[in-house]
Enzyme design. Sequence first.
Site, mmCIF file in Angstrom:
data_model
loop_
_atom_site.group_PDB
_atom_site.id
_atom_site.type_symbol
_atom_site.label_atom_id
_atom_site.label_comp_id
_atom_site.label_asym_id
_atom_site.label_seq_id
_atom_site.Cartn_x
_atom_site.Cartn_y
_atom_site.Cartn_z
ATOM 1 C CB THR A 132 -1.112 0.015 1.109
ATOM 2 O OG1 THR A 132 -1.763 -1.164 1.076
ATOM 3 C CG2 THR A 132 -1.876 1.070 1.228
ATOM 4 C CG ASP A 189 -3.365 -7.277 3.827
ATOM 5 O OD1 ASP A 189 -4.121 -7.085 4.907
ATOM 6 O OD2 ASP A 189 -3.487 -6.687 2.926
#
EC number: 3.5.1.1
Length: 168
Positions: A18, A90
């Site tokens: 991200t 994640d």
Amino acid sequence: MSRPAEEIHVQIFSCGGTIDKVYFDAKSEYEVGEPQIATIFRTANVTFAYSIESLFRKDSLEMQVEDRALIRQRIEACSGRYVLLTHGTDTMPETACALGGIPDKVIVLTGSMTPARFQVSDAEFNIGCAVGALWSQPPGVYIAMNGRVFSGLNVRKNREAGRFEELA
């Protein structure tokens, strides 16, 4: 504690995630772009030497065993003691575990919950925390997120709360 100038070099490996995402529309279509850490360091006017190597541009949910093996290989091969790894959040704990046992290096993984390109992002704060961890921690693997430094072998991402936590 003052460090000799030759010790103050950070090897940065960028994996995507991200922190480096570029969004194109409201439907959240994205691609992982160029590493943003160079821009963040320039803006912050850092005073230590660093090198950046982009290993790949992936969302961490797409990472495979082979990707983690490459990360480990590149970290083991680098001559420096201080390693900063930008990575998607994640699967950051999985990669930290894959790096366990590398001797004589301080390895800190960091990333962000929102892209560094956004006006409001946790990227700069997390990178600053990660740099502080490089200078203050003994050799080992760490995750610097949410204003804390965690053992890379004892942490999880709490997706519901949007933060990292120590394992119980």
